[in-house]
Motif scaffolding. Structure first.
Motif, PDB file in Angstrom:
ATOM      1  N   SER A   1       0.834  -1.204   0.000  1.00  0.00           N
ATOM      2  CA  SER A   1       0.000   0.000   0.000  1.00  0.00           C
ATOM      3  C   SER A   1       0.868   1.253   0.000  1.00  0.00           C
ATOM      4  CB  SER A   1      -0.979  -0.009   1.175  1.00  0.00           C
ATOM      5  OG  SER A   1      -0.298  -0.070   2.395  1.00  0.00           O
ATOM      6  N   MET A   2       2.006   1.190   0.716  1.00  0.00           N
ATOM      7  CA  MET A   2       2.924   2.334   0.706  1.00  0.00           C
ATOM      8  C   MET A   2       3.484   2.537  -0.703  1.00  0.00           C
ATOM      9  SD  MET A   2       4.446   4.779   2.390  1.00  0.00           S
ATOM     10  CE  MET A   2       5.019   4.730   4.078  1.00  0.00           C
TER      11      MET A   2
ATOM     12  N   ILE B   1       2.195   1.646  -3.698  1.00  0.00           N
ATOM     13  CA  ILE B   1       1.186   2.168  -4.635  1.00  0.00           C
ATOM     14  C   ILE B   1       0.929   3.652  -4.353  1.00  0.00           C
ATOM     15  CG2 ILE B   1      -1.243   2.043  -5.321  1.00  0.00           C
ATOM     16  CD1 ILE B   1      -1.169  -0.938  -4.774  1.00  0.00           C
ATOM     17  N   THR B   2       0.755   3.983  -3.064  1.00  0.00           N
ATOM     18  CA  THR B   2       0.426   5.364  -2.705  1.00  0.00           C
ATOM     19  C   THR B   2       1.531   6.326  -3.119  1.00  0.00           C
ATOM     20  OG1 THR B   2      -0.781   4.508  -0.803  1.00  0.00           O
ATOM     21  CG2 THR B   2      -0.283   6.856  -0.804  1.00  0.00           C
TER      22      THR B   2
END
Lengths: 279, 272
Positions: free
Chosen positions: B13-14, B16-17
């Motif tokens: 998630s880090m 992609i963000t």
């Protein structure tokens, strides 16, 4: 004699405020909305349908749908990932990252288009390279998508973050102790809890993506039948004094807004959850 | 980090963000500032103080501030009615508030123009009072009020809903009139939300383009807003000038949001 509770106003004041609120919303919001449809049908049903079925309008509708169909899923994946990151973990720079996600709200749509012209335009950073390899970004579909993604960037994340924050991580942690893997946790524990919020975020993102004007206007080049989205087509018709046709296309976009608002109300009804203070 | 993370997916998630944030927002914005920085301070000064830019800035910030102020007053009233009173049509009224969020700005622009043009439904009445609706700074103000109004309602509404009756009961039992209670007890509690709503409406208004360009008439020096001026520079291929004006606008918007964050924290702390 009945006593009025001390925490409300007297009946005349109350009714005065209610009437004022109705007057404000009718005059400022409902009247403009009504005017869209009245102007659209002013010259009859035939003019209305003709305006929506001519080639330029059809290709504008197609382009609008295509741009939204690409941009919205991209920002949905990002929104879910960002919300997961922000709500499930505590790390250094989390608050800063949160304000960066909100940043596009503070950027004028025109500037959102401008930045991509500066990067990919003929005189931009990558301009010469792109021309050499015959890749078109500005005045073409990729530019329209980039600008749309920029302006709709925070919508899904903004909708999910408060929702997932309020739900906590207990269920996910329980799933971990029971041996569930990452994707299983997301699909079977988190997703069922956030589906309505996610749907609403996607709806808002889609409404803005289809209705975006300023950012797309800067990167599209207004090539009729090629790079005109529906909002840009409205502008072209309006500037050519084809008011009925312009308002016919505008009515289609207003309908999209009404459907979005209707679905929003329905989603709130289903969940009993009010999504306020966001946009 | 010494603490073990229980929930999986931090890295993904880090990744992609950060990737999406950099690719779509941060690098393009950096490109803008770098382009603008290519000109020296002298040229910056010359562009930002040229009469046309100055006139556009005055109109943009002036009309935005006036529109945000009027939105704040109207928004407070509408939020109060929606939260405090029960009456037929309340749900519908509440749903309509979001219309400016959902209506594409170009649609808002042409329909507001139709209504406020000198021959329009409301424009002809304004004309009797000697007010020109569309094609004037008043038109810009009208469009920006339309755009900014829901921000105030939606910021104030949740705060109002969370106010318990205890304070008002205490105030009334001490002999305060309803008006005094509102002024001295309720209003101070709403100030942080009102300030936030005002700033959100103001920040949005500064950058607004679609709804304004139809109603304003776009006369240089008279009814031209800053975003339109950026477009005008681009059409003449003056990329640097466009970047400078855009950078100036962004610096103002970002400092506004930064200030509101600080203010919000102080007010939150005071009213806690």
């Amino acid at each position: 004699m009945a006593y009025r509770p001390v925490t409300t106003e007297s009946a005349p004041v109350r009714w005065l405020f209610i009437v004022l609120a109705f007057a404000i919303l009718t005059l400022f919001l409902l009247l403009p909305l009504a005017a869209v449809f009245i102007e659209a049908f002013r010259r009859g049903w035939e003019v209305f349908t003709a305006a929506l079925t001519e080639d330029a309008a059809l290709s504008a509708i197609k382009l609008t749908l295509l741009a939204a169909a690409i941009s919205v899923p991209l920002n949905t994946v990002f929104g879910v990932a960002a919300a997961w990151l922000i709500t499930k973990f505590r790390f250094k720079g989390r608050a800063f990252l949160l304000s960066l996600i909100d940043l596009p709200f503070a950027v004028s749509p025109v500037i959102a288009g401008l930045v991509f012209v500066l990067m990919f335009g003929a005189k931009g950073w990558f301009g010469p390279w792109l021309i050499e390899h015959d890749v078109r970004i500005i005045f073409a579909l990729p530019g329209i998508i980039l600008a749309t993604v920029f302006v709709t960037f925070p919508f899904v994340a903004r909708e999910l973050i408060p929702l997932m924050e309020s739900q906590g991580s207990d269920q996910e942690e329980a799933a971990v102790t029971l041996g569930a893997r990452g994707w299983q946790i997301f699909l079977r524990v988190t997703l069922p809890n956030i589906k309505w919020g996610l749907l609403y975020g996607v709806l808002l993102c889609n409404a803005r993506a289809m209705g975006e004007f300023g950012a797309v206007s800067v990167v599209s080049g207004h090539i009729r039948g090629k790079t005109n989205t529906l909002p840009l087509h409205v502008e072209v018709l309006y500037n050519e004094y084809q008011f009925s046709a312009a308002f016919a296309c505008a009515a289609l976009l207003a309908l999209l807004a009404l459907v979005t608002l209707g679905l929003k109300t329905a989603v709130e009804h289903f969940t009993g959850h009010d999504s306020k203070g966001r946009h | 980090m010494s603490k073990q993370r229980v929930i999986p997916g931090f890295g993904l998630s880090m990744g992609i963000t950060i990737f999406w944030l950099s690719a779509i927002i941060l690098i393009p914005l950096a490109a803008l500032f770098i382009k603008a920085a290519g000109l020296g301070p002298g040229e910056w000064w010359a562009i930002l103080t040229s009469p046309r830019v100055f006139a556009a800035a005055k109109l943009t910030f002036g009309a935005s501030a006036a529109a945000a102020a009027v939105s704040t007053v109207l928004g407070l009233l509408v939020a109060w009615v929606l939260v405090r009173y029960q009456f037929p049509g309340r749900k519908l009224l509440d749903a309509i508030v979001d219309l400016p969020f959902a209506l594409p700005t170009a649609v808002a622009g042409i329909t507001l123009t139709a209504i406020y043009a000198p021959s329009g439904w409301l424009g002809q009445h304004l004309a009797k009072w000697g007010i020109q609706g569309a094609y004037s700074p008043t038109g810009v103000f009208i469009a920006l009020t339309f755009i900014g109004f829901p921000f105030v309602v939606r910021t104030v509404q949740p705060v109002m809903e969370d106010l318990g009756p205890e304070l008002e009961e205490a105030s009334a039992s001490l002999g305060a009139s309803r008006w005094t209670t509102f002024r001295r007890v309720i209003f101070p509690l709403l100030v942080p939300a009102l300030v936030t709503g005002f700033t959100l409406a103001f920040a949005r208004a500064i950058g607004e383009y679609g709804s304004v360009i139809f109603i304003s008439g776009n006369l240089p020096m008279k009814t031209e807003i800053l975003p339109l001026l950026i477009v005008a520079q681009l059409e003449q291929f003056k990329y640097e000038a466009a970047a400078v004006i855009a950078s100036g606008m962004l610096l103002v918007s970002f400092s506004l949001l930064f200030l509101i964050n600080l203010l919000q924290r102080r007010l939150d702390w005071q009213t806690r």
